[in-house]
Enzyme design. Structure first.
Site, PDB file in Angstrom:
ATOM      1  N   CYS A 177      -2.811 -20.122  27.025  1.00 55.19           N
ATOM      2  CA  CYS A 177      -2.419 -21.154  26.061  1.00 55.19           C
ATOM      3  C   CYS A 177      -2.413 -22.495  26.780  1.00 55.19           C
ATOM      4  O   CYS A 177      -1.838 -22.629  27.863  1.00 55.19           O
ATOM      5  CB  CYS A 177      -1.032 -20.841  25.511  1.00 55.19           C
ATOM      6  SG  CYS A 177      -0.298 -22.182  24.554  1.00 55.19           S
ATOM      7  N   LYS A 187      -1.385 -32.817  32.423  1.00 55.74           N
ATOM      8  CA  LYS A 187      -2.461 -32.170  31.667  1.00 55.74           C
ATOM      9  C   LYS A 187      -2.976 -30.928  32.392  1.00 55.74           C
ATOM     10  O   LYS A 187      -4.060 -30.431  32.084  1.00 55.74           O
ATOM     11  CB  LYS A 187      -3.616 -33.153  31.464  1.00 55.74           C
ATOM     12  CG  LYS A 187      -3.291 -34.367  30.634  1.00 55.74           C
ATOM     13  CD  LYS A 187      -3.306 -34.048  29.151  1.00 55.74           C
ATOM     14  CE  LYS A 187      -4.720 -33.904  28.643  1.00 55.74           C
ATOM     15  NZ  LYS A 187      -4.793 -33.724  27.198  1.00 55.74           N
ATOM     16  N   GLY A 202       5.265 -17.037  22.087  1.00 61.56           N
ATOM     17  CA  GLY A 202       4.736 -17.380  20.776  1.00 61.56           C
ATOM     18  C   GLY A 202       3.271 -17.714  20.876  1.00 61.56           C
ATOM     19  O   GLY A 202       2.390 -16.882  20.675  1.00 61.56           O
ATOM     20  N   ARG A 203       2.981 -18.951  21.263  1.00 59.91           N
ATOM     21  CA  ARG A 203       1.594 -19.413  21.355  1.00 59.91           C
ATOM     22  C   ARG A 203       0.740 -18.614  22.346  1.00 59.91           C
ATOM     23  O   ARG A 203      -0.446 -18.381  22.079  1.00 59.91           O
ATOM     24  CB  ARG A 203       1.589 -20.902  21.722  1.00 59.91           C
ATOM     25  CG  ARG A 203       2.161 -21.795  20.629  1.00 59.91           C
ATOM     26  CD  ARG A 203       2.411 -23.217  21.141  1.00 59.91           C
ATOM     27  NE  ARG A 203       3.473 -23.253  22.131  1.00 59.91           N
ATOM     28  CZ  ARG A 203       3.779 -24.308  22.873  1.00 59.91           C
ATOM     29  NH1 ARG A 203       3.064 -25.418  22.756  1.00 59.91           N
ATOM     30  NH2 ARG A 203       4.782 -24.270  23.728  1.00 59.91           N
ATOM     31  N   TYR A 208      16.847 -25.844  11.541  1.00 58.35           N
ATOM     32  CA  TYR A 208      16.924 -25.280  10.192  1.00 58.35           C
ATOM     33  C   TYR A 208      18.392 -25.210   9.755  1.00 58.35           C
ATOM     34  O   TYR A 208      19.277 -25.723  10.422  1.00 58.35           O
ATOM     35  CB  TYR A 208      16.220 -23.927  10.158  1.00 58.35           C
ATOM     36  CG  TYR A 208      14.723 -24.060  10.369  1.00 58.35           C
ATOM     37  CD1 TYR A 208      13.919 -24.622   9.381  1.00 58.35           C
ATOM     38  CD2 TYR A 208      14.114 -23.655  11.561  1.00 58.35           C
ATOM     39  CE1 TYR A 208      12.551 -24.768   9.568  1.00 58.35           C
ATOM     40  CE2 TYR A 208      12.740 -23.800  11.754  1.00 58.35           C
ATOM     41  CZ  TYR A 208      11.967 -24.356  10.756  1.00 58.35           C
ATOM     42  OH  TYR A 208      10.613 -24.517  10.940  1.00 58.35           O
ATOM     43  N   GLU A 227     -25.906 -26.181  34.254  1.00 57.18           N
ATOM     44  CA  GLU A 227     -24.872 -27.214  34.433  1.00 57.18           C
ATOM     45  C   GLU A 227     -25.085 -27.897  35.768  1.00 57.18           C
ATOM     46  O   GLU A 227     -25.061 -27.249  36.821  1.00 57.18           O
ATOM     47  CB  GLU A 227     -23.474 -26.616  34.366  1.00 57.18           C
ATOM     48  CG  GLU A 227     -22.340 -27.575  34.706  1.00 57.18           C
ATOM     49  CD  GLU A 227     -22.349 -28.854  33.886  1.00 57.18           C
ATOM     50  OE1 GLU A 227     -22.491 -29.945  34.483  1.00 57.18           O
ATOM     51  OE2 GLU A 227     -22.234 -28.753  32.644  1.00 57.18           O
TER      52      GLU A 227
END
Length: 649
Positions: A348, A435, A324-325, A179, A418
C-alpha cells in the site's frame, strides 16, 4: 507458524473466539452493497477474495443500525432490519468458508454523513466543516433528544442480535473516527448540559448504555469489541487519557477487545494517514491503552509491512494488528508473510486515491491504485492468454512494469525497454522522505520483473528495435514530460525542472522560487526547504494542491504552515530573468522575487513522438499507448490502464 514472523502467526483469542493468527482485517467501507444496505453479489465476491488471503479475522465494513439517520455513505452495508439478515448470513458464511473468522462493525454516522442528506443527528449542533462547505446549513446536525438517544441504544443492541442470528463470530461497535459515539465522547462535538454531556462519565454514557443493551440481548459469551480513537487530534477534543478511561469502562462492562485507531474526518490524516505521515501512526495510543487494560488490544494505522506488524507484537504495543488499505493493495498479504514471501507483497502506498477520494468524495465503489482487481473480483482478473505472444513494453515506470507483469502472468513472452533504471517517475517521486512509500512499490515491481523473467533491455527503444524483434504486440508507456508555458526567460540557465532536482541532475541555489501550486510544486518546495534552501512558492491560483487527495491537501497545508516556505498565491509569472522573477496580480500590480534558482513544477503533458504511429504502420502489430503518455494522471490511472492493456493482448 511463520519462522520469520512467529508472533504474527501465533494463534490468539478474543473472548471465546480463537483466531489462527494475529492479523485482523479492519472494517473499511467498499460502497458495494445494494442501495438499501442489503448484501450484493459484488460484495460477496469481494469478501471471498479478501478472506482467501489468510487473515485470521475479517471485520466486515461498518453497517448502519437504523433507517433514520445512521447511514453515512452511498451503498453502505446495513443491519437495521431483519430483512438484512439473509444477505449478512451469506456474507458471514462466505468469509468463514475461506478459513477466516467473520466479524462485522456497527455504526451510526452522527454528524459525519457523507451523503449530506437530512436528517443529520449528533450530540450537539457542531457540523463537520467539510460537509458544511459542501451542503451549507443542511450539514448542521439536529441535536438528539433523550428519547432519540434511547432509540439508538436499542438499535445498536438489536443490530448486535441480528449479527448473531447471521452467524457472525464477533461484533465491533464503532466508537471512533468522529462518528456518533465519538460525537458524544469528544468535548469538541459534545456541548450538552444534560446527563450525556460535560464530564467524561456523562460523555461516555451513550457507549456504556449501548454495551449494556447489547450484552443484555446476546449474553456475555459472544465476542463483542469496540473501536476507539486513541485521540481525535482535535485541539479541544478527546485525548488518550480519556480514551484509557473509556477502555477501562468497556472492559468492566464485558467487552472482549479494544481496537485502537485515531482521528476524525476533520483530522482525516490521523484516521487514513497519507504517505507524508509516519507509518504506524496510531500505535503509540494502542500501547498506552494496552498498559491500562487486561483485555486484548488491536493496534492499527499504516502498518503496511509484516516487519512492522511483528515489531508491534514483539514490543508489546498490541496483541493483534489490523490492516485496512494493505489488504486491498494485496489480499494475499497474510499468506505471503506467513510463507516468507514478503518481497512479493504488493505494498500500500497510502495515496488514498482509489480507496478514499474516488470512493467517498466521488461516490464510486472502492478501488486501489496498485491493485486494479479490488472491487472488480470475478469481473477483472488475470486469465491465461489463448495464444502466447511476443510482447514489447516500452518504458519501465509503474505503467510499463505493471503491463509487463500482467502480460507475463498471462503467459506471454515479454521484453521491457528502459534506458534508465526501473521505476520511472517513481524514482523521483520517492526521493523525499515524506514520499518514501513509493519506493517500496517501485522495489516490488522491479522484483516481480526479475522473478517473472521479464527480459530488460537497457536502452531507449526505437521503432526498428521493435520491428526487428518480431514482436506481436507493443505497449508504449514512456510517460509524460514537464509542462513549459510560453513565459519569457523560462528557458534560462537558472531555470531548473523539479524532476531534475529530485533525481540529482540539477542543484538549486540558496534562494529558490518554485513556480506552480500542484502536488509536485508543493513537494519540491518542502524538499528544498528541508534541505536548507530559502524557498518561495509562487502560484497563479488562490488554492494550493488542487490536484492532491484530501489527506495530502490537509497534510501538505500543515507541513507548509510549519515550514519556512513563503507561499504567495494569486500572481501570474510574466518574466524570468537572471536573479529575479516578475509576476502580476489580477489588478496588474507587479511583484518581484529574488532567486538564485527558479524551479518549474507547472504540471505535466503527454509526450508526442512518432513511435506508436511508426509501429502501427507494421501490419498485424497490436499497439497500446498508456499512462502519462496519453493523459497525465496519478499512479491509479497509469496502473489501471496498464492492467487493462495487458489483459487485451
Amino acid at each position: 507458524m511463520s519462522m520469520k514472523y512467529p508472533k504474527l502467526f501465533a494463534p490468539g483469542r478474543i473472548g471465546s473466539l480463537t483466531l489462527p493468527n494475529r492479523v485482523v482485517k479492519a472494517p473499511t467501507s467498499t460502497a458495494m452493497s445494494n442501495m438499501d444496505g442489503t448484501v450484493s453479489d459484488r460484495l460477496i465476491r469481494h469478501y471471498r477474495e479478501v478472506a482467501r488471503g489468510g487473515t485470521g479475522l475479517i471485520i466486515a465494513e461498518y453497517a448502519f443500525v437504523d433507517n433514520i439517520a445512521s447511514k453515512s455513505a452511498h451503498c453502505q452495508l446495513g443491519i437495521c432490519s431483519d430483512e438484512h439478515i439473509p444477505g449478512l448470513a451469506l456474507l458471514a458464511a462466505t468469509i468463514k468458508e475461506q478459513g477466516a473468522r467473520a466479524g462485522i462493525q456497527l455504526e451510526h454516522c452522527g454528524r459525519q454523513k457523507f451523503l449530506g442528506t437530512p436528517p443529520i443527528k449528533s450530540a450537539s449542533a457542531v457540523p463537520w466543516l467539510a460537509l458544511k462547505a459542501r451542503s451549507g446549513d443542511k450539514a448542521i446536525p439536529e441535536v438528539l433528544s433523550i428519547e432519540e438517544i434511547e432509540q439508538i441504544v436499542e438499535a445498536f443492541g438489536d443490530s448486535v442480535k441480528r449479527a448473531v442470528m447471521a452467524d457472525f463470530d464477533l461484533v465491533e461497535i464503532h466508537g471512533a473516527h468522529g462518528y456518533l459515539i465519538t460525537n458524544f465522547l469528544s468535548p469538541h462535538t459534545n456541548k450538552r448540559t444534560d446527563r450525556y454531556g460535560g464530564t467524561l462519565e456523562n460523555r461516555m454514557r451513550l457507549l456504556s448504555e449501548i454495551i449494556q443493551n447489547a450484552r443484555g440481548k446476546v449474553g456475555r459469551e459472544f465476542p463483542l469489541t469496540v473501536r476507539l480513537s486513541g485521540s481525535d487530534y482535535e485541539p479541544d477534543g478527546f485525548g488518550v487519557d480519556e480514551t484509557i478511561e473509556v477502555a477501562k469502562m468497556c472492559e468492566k462492562l464485558g467487552l472482549d477487545a479494544i481496537h485502537v485507531s485515531g482521528g476524525d474526518h476533520h483530522q482525516m490524516i490521523h484516521q487514513v494517514s497519507p504517505m507524508s505521515i509516519p507509518r504506524m501512526h496510531n500505535v503509540w495510543a494502542a500501547e498506552a491503552v494496552r498498559k491500562a487494560v487486561g483485555i486484548p488490544v488491536i493496534a492499527s494505522g499504516s502498518i503496511t509491512l509484516p516487519e512492522f506488524a511483528e515489531a508491534i507484537l514483539v514490543e508489546g504495543k498490541g496483541d493483534f494488528i489490523s490492516l485496512g488499505r494493505p489488504l486491498w493493495a494485496d489480499p494475499e498479504w497474510t499468506n505471503k508473510a506467513r510463507d516468507g514471501r514478503q518481497e512479493d507483497i504488493r505494498p500500500c502506498i497510502r495515496c488514498n486515491d482509489g480507496c478514499l477520494d474516488r470512493t467517498f468524495f466521488h461516490f464510486q465503489a472502492v478501488g486501489c491504485s496498485v491493485n486494479p482487481e479490488i472491487g472488480r473480483e470475478g469481473d477483472l482478473q488475470i486469465t491465461p492468454a489463448l495464444q502466447r505472444k511476443k510482447v514489447a513494453v516500452v518504458g519501465g515506470g509503474p505503467a510499463g512494469m505493471e503491463a509487463a507483469r500482467v502480460a507475463t502472468l498471462r503467459g506471454h513472452s515479454v521484453t521491457l525497454f528502459e534506458k534508465r533504471s526501473l521505476g520511472g517517475v517513481l524514482f523521483e517521486g520517492s526521493v523525499a522522505d515524506f514520499k518514501s512509500d513509493l519506493g517500496f512499490y517501485s522495489e516490488y515491481l522491479a522484483t516481480q520483473m526479475k522473478k517473472l523473467g521479464v527480459e530488460i533491455v537497457s536502452k531507449e527503444a526505437k521503432a526498428d528495435d521493435i520491428k526487428t524483434g518480431q514482436f506481436d504486440a507493443v505497449v508504449v508507456a514512456t510517460g509524460g514530460k514537464s509542462a513549459m508555458p510560453a513565459i519569457p526567460g523560462l528557458n534560462g540557465p537558472e531555470v531548473l525542472d523539479a524532476i531534475n532536482i529530485f533525481n540529482g541532475q540539477a542543484k538549486a541555489g540558496k534562494q529558490v522560487v518554485v513556480l506552480g501550486g500542484g502536488e509536485t510544486a508543493v513537494e519540491v518546495a518542502l524538499y528544498l526547504e528541508q534541505a536548507g534552501h530559502h524557498v518561495t512558492l509562487l502560484h497563479r491560483r488562490e488554492l494550493m494542491a488542487r490536484d492532491c487527495t484530501i489527506t495530502d491537501k490537509i497534510s501538505y497545508s500543515e507541513m507548509l504552515a510549519r515550514s519556512a516556505v513563503k507561499v504567495v498565491t494569486g500572481l501570474q509569472v510574466t518574466e524570468v530573468k537572471k536573479g529575479r522573477v516578475t509576476a502580476t496580480d489580477k489588478h496588474g500590480k507587479t511583484s518581484y522575487f529574488e532567486a538564485d534558482s527558479v524551479i518549474t513544477a507547472l504540471g505535466y503533458v503527454p509526450v508526442k513522438d512518432e513511435l506508436a504511429d511508426q509501429l502501427r504502420a507494421k501490419s498485424g502489430m497490436m499497439v497500446f499507448e498508456i499512462g502519462d503518455r496519453v493523459r497525465t494522471g496519478k499512479v491509479y490511472d497509469a496502473v489501471h490502464a496498464a492492467y487493462r492493456a495487458a489483459c487485451q493482448i
